[in-house]
Enzyme design. Structure first.
Site, PDB file in Angstrom:
ATOM      1  N   LYS A  75      18.896  17.910 -12.934  1.00 19.39           N
ATOM      2  CA  LYS A  75      17.821  16.937 -12.729  1.00 19.39           C
ATOM      3  C   LYS A  75      17.927  15.824 -13.769  1.00 19.39           C
ATOM      4  CE  LYS A  75      12.851  16.819 -11.753  1.00 19.39           C
ATOM      5  NZ  LYS A  75      12.475  15.625 -12.510  1.00 19.39           N
TER       6      LYS A  75
ATOM      7  N   HIS B  49       0.831  -1.215   0.000  1.00 16.58           N
ATOM      8  CA  HIS B  49       0.000   0.000   0.000  1.00 16.58           C
ATOM      9  C   HIS B  49       0.860   1.259   0.000  1.00 16.58           C
ATOM     10  CE1 HIS B  49      -3.622  -2.397   1.068  1.00 16.58           C
ATOM     11  NE2 HIS B  49      -2.752  -3.096   1.787  1.00 16.58           N
TER      12      HIS B  49
ATOM     13  N   SER C 153      15.478  18.128 -17.265  1.00 16.94           N
ATOM     14  CA  SER C 153      14.624  19.302 -17.151  1.00 16.94           C
ATOM     15  C   SER C 153      15.206  20.453 -17.938  1.00 16.94           C
ATOM     16  CB  SER C 153      14.462  19.713 -15.688  1.00 16.94           C
ATOM     17  OG  SER C 153      13.756  20.940 -15.575  1.00 16.94           O
TER      18      SER C 153
ATOM     19  N   GLU D 246       9.894   5.293 -18.101  1.00 14.30           N
ATOM     20  CA  GLU D 246       8.734   5.990 -18.634  1.00 14.30           C
ATOM     21  C   GLU D 246       8.456   5.587 -20.083  1.00 14.30           C
ATOM     22  OE1 GLU D 246       9.926   9.991 -17.950  1.00 14.30           O
ATOM     23  OE2 GLU D 246       9.572   9.889 -15.783  1.00 14.30           O
TER      24      GLU D 246
END
Length: 474
Positions: A333, A197, A327, A340
């Site tokens: 970053k 969870h 980025s 993805e």
């Protein structure tokens, strides 16, 4: 400017690019379907060549091509017909298939496309002029002998999809599974906290966690193998509506035998040609396995993405390789781009499954499914995307992943779920009370147990040993 020649079919004359191997019917389809710019994928073109090779071989062996009468071919003409089929199957004429995917629902345009290319190439191999009006090797009478688009186009789809699963997808899945298994073995002694969870759970080993992902890939290989099974029956031999009109009774069996020999896949003739022509349930079932593989790859890549989150404010238990700046505004970053990418592939394949299922359900009326081109396109796209994604993920992410041992072990002692191993000693209720107090005070489970003398030190140390929590205990 492009030069043209005049070709003629049953509807009259049409202008065809002068050097094209295709003829009038292909050109009509090019003009009729300016839809997407997506043409047949190469695996389907090559499969059409193989299917025509199998058909010509069957007709040769049955004496159909060399029979007396108007359509008789010499042995040399048959030889060149077979050679032309082989060249299409080998990819030598991929540029001669310009018809849009979104065409006539049976694939007739593409079936005639391959018939025309093979006939004209065979004429050329015989030393003739492929542009001549009279066709000594005819696209309908010879290349398409004993066939209909309605049985041969779905046969080619089955062959193409099965071959791509066997030669492309399965090896890619095995490669990713092997890398994950290797990482699981390397990281077997690294303790980390479990999460259910997305909340703290009992400890496990990083190798166990990655091993679970490796097992998913192992099962995906099995599913890919199973995906071939429902498309082993080939419609060839049913011709127009399943009756086998204009073909030899042994044609379907012989075509399947040639294709099985050529591909190493155990294709067989359809048990019932009326089902084989009219329905594409087998392709729907096949793609259902591809959808499940896509679900697995989404899950695997998403879990790895979570494990690599950070580097300071996430989990960062696995270090993912830096592939590119992440980025346009935040310097330094770096994002989990390979994860993805794979997740997007999975989404596309799941969407393709809806296309295949909808087409199978709604496109089959009476003796023909009129959604075959888009079904074949979607299935082949899914196989190609899954395979390419796996290979890229291996090369640019999975093989270079590193375990962050410090991050893995840092949170184990802080976990409230450590109290779980005290259940056999003090019971669930008291253990729950200790967990709540630990959370309230900020102390660890071990610290509170020592303060309250819950267990003697030896028993407490054994009960709260994180490594022992990663295996069943007697």
């Amino acid at each position: 400017m492009t030069a043209f020649r005049t070709e003629k079919d049953s509807m009259g004359e049409v202008q065809v690019p002068a050097q094209a191997y295709y003829s009038a019917q292909t050109q009509r389809a090019v003009e009729n379907f300016p839809i997407s710019g997506w043409t047949l994928q190469r695996p389907l073109i090559h499969a059409l060549g193989l299917v025509k090779l199998a058909a010509a071989t069957a007709n040769r062996d049955l004496g159909k091509l060399t029979k007396t009468g108007k359509n008789k071919l010499s042995d040399q003409q048959v030889e060149k017909l077979l050679a032309a089929c082989r060249e299409v199957a080998q990819g030598r004429f991929d540029g001669e298939f310009p018809i849009d995917v979104f065409q006539t629902g049976s694939g007739t345009s593409s079936n005639m496309n391959v018939n025309e290319v093979i006939a004209n190439r065979a004429i050329e191999l015989l030393g003739g002029d492929r542009f001549q009006k009279h066709k000594p090797v005819h696209p309908n009478d010879h290349v398409n002998m004993g066939q209909s688009t309605n049985d041969m186009f779905p046969t080619a789809i089955h062959v193409a999809v099965a071959l791509e699963i066997k030669n492309n997808l399965i090896p890619a899945l095995e490669q990713l599974g092997d890398v994950l298994t290797k990482k699981a073995n390397e990281w077997d002694q690294i303790i980390k906290i479990g999460r259910t969870h997305l909340a703290d759970a009992t400890p496990l080993r990083l190798g166990q966690e990655i091993g679970g992902l490796a097992r998913q890939l192992e099962l995906s290989v099995e599913r890919a193998q199973k995906a071939i099974e429902p498309i082993l029956e080939l419609p060839a031999g049913g011709t127009a509506v399943g009756t086998g009109i204009n073909t030899h009774p042994q044609f379907g069996r012989r075509v399947a035998e040639v294709l099985a020999k050529e591909t190493g896949i155990p294709f067989i003739e359809a048990a019932n040609h009326f089902e084989g022509n009219a329905q594409r349930d087998g392709l729907v079932e096949c793609h259902g396995q591809l959808r499940t593989i896509a679900v697995t790859l989404f899950n695997v890549s998403n879990n790895i993405r979570w494990l690599g989150s950070g580097p300071r404010c996430g989990f960062f238990e696995v270090k993912l390789p830096d592939r590119q700046p992440g980025s346009s505004i935040m310097p330094g970053k770096v994002n989990p781009v390979m994860c993805e990418s794979m997740m997007q592939v999975a989404a596309r394949v799941i969407g393709n499954d809806q296309t295949v299922a909808f087409s199978g359900a709604t496109g089959g009326q009476f003796q023909l499914n009129i959604m075959m081109p888009v079904m074949g396109h979607a299935a082949l796209e899914s196989v190609a995307l899954l395979a390419s994604s796996c290979r890229a993920f291996v090369e640019f992410c999975a093989s270079e992943m590193e375990a962050n041992v410090e991050a893995c072990e840092a949170s184990v002692e802080q976990s409230l779920a450590m109290v779980t191993s005290l259940n056999p000693h003090i019971g669930y209720e008291r253990a729950a009370a200790i967990a709540k107090e630990a959370f309230k005070t900020g102390k660890t489970i071990r610290e509170l147990c020592r303060e309250q003398s819950v267990l003697d030190e030896a028993t407490l140390a054994k009960a709260l040993d994180p490594m022992s929590m990663t295996e069943p205990q007697e």
